[in-house]
Design an enzyme around this catalytic site. Structure first.
Site, short mmCIF file in Angstrom:
data_model
loop_
_atom_site.label_atom_id
_atom_site.label_comp_id
_atom_site.label_asym_id
_atom_site.label_seq_id
_atom_site.Cartn_x
_atom_site.Cartn_y
_atom_site.Cartn_z
N CYS A 63 -6.11 3.39 -5.79
CA CYS A 63 -6.12 3.32 -4.50
C CYS A 63 -7.51 2.61 -4.61
CB CYS A 63 -5.85 4.35 -4.13
SG CYS A 63 -6.06 2.95 -2.08
N CYS A 66 -8.82 4.77 -1.32
CA CYS A 66 -8.26 6.44 -1.34
C CYS A 66 -8.44 7.09 -2.76
CB CYS A 66 -7.37 7.03 -0.17
SG CYS A 66 -5.63 6.76 -1.17
N CYS A 112 -0.51 1.76 -0.50
CA CYS A 112 -1.16 2.44 -0.86
C CYS A 112 0.07 3.79 0.20
CB CYS A 112 -1.98 3.43 -1.49
SG CYS A 112 -2.71 5.19 -0.98
N CYS A 115 -2.64 6.21 2.26
CA CYS A 115 -3.60 5.78 2.81
C CYS A 115 -3.44 4.29 3.59
CB CYS A 115 -5.05 5.46 2.70
SG CYS A 115 -5.38 3.51 1.86
N CYS A 135 3.25 -7.15 -8.37
CA CYS A 135 2.60 -7.90 -8.39
C CYS A 135 1.51 -6.94 -7.52
CB CYS A 135 2.91 -9.32 -8.00
SG CYS A 135 2.03 -10.83 -8.43
FE FE Z 1 -5.00 4.87 -0.66
#
Ligand code: FE
Length: 145
Positions: A63, A66, A112, A115, A135
């Site tokens: 991510c 985070c 995610c 976060c 995607c």
């Molecule tokens: Fe994240």
């Protein structure tokens, strides 16, 4: 994990291992304006422009906000869409699924789960065995070793 699991999770997401929560002001200090728009305001990068569209280097994609590992390069495939595409995530509970009815379409948004970074959408037209196509915006992920 298959499309039925996606629909199930969109109603009841798995609990993440941890949570990272920051204000928009804090995220703005950590991200470029484009990254902030895409990850925190559900933006979409133009197809064929992202840094990982054509990437084949091995590694984990984390991510951008985070740092949680989300996708493995081994699950990346050539979708022809202009966005990095994956058939599955590294772990079920790192992704948050949410039904998205914006723009007159019914889609499933992926974020995610740690976060709430907007990643992109998941579709039921990917290659076997999952049959899934995640995607993903390049701006939402970062290739780590
Ligand atoms: Fe994240």
């Amino acid at each position: 994990m298959n499309w039925n699991d996606v629909l199930k999770y969109a109603k009841n997401n798995p609990a993440p291992d941890r949570r990272v929560e920051r204000s928009d002001e804090e995220w703005k200090k950590l991200l470029t304006p484009e990254e902030f728009h895409i990850t925190r305001k559900k933006g979409t990068e133009r197809p064929f422009t992202g840094e990982y569209c054509e990437a084949h280097e091995p590694g984990l994609y984390a991510c951008r906000c985070c740092g949680t590992p989300l996708f493995d390069s081994g699950q990346k495939f050539e979708s022809g869409t202009g966005w990095p595409s994956f058939t599955e995530s590294v772990k079920d509970n790192v992704i948050k699924y949410e039904k998205d009815t914006s723009f007159g379409m019914t889609r499933v948004e992926v974020m995610c789960n740690v976060c709430d970074c907007h990643l992109g959408h998941v579709f039921p037209d990917g290659p076997p065995p999952s049959g899934l196509r995640f995607c993903i915006n390049s701006a939402s992920i970062k290739l780590i070793g």
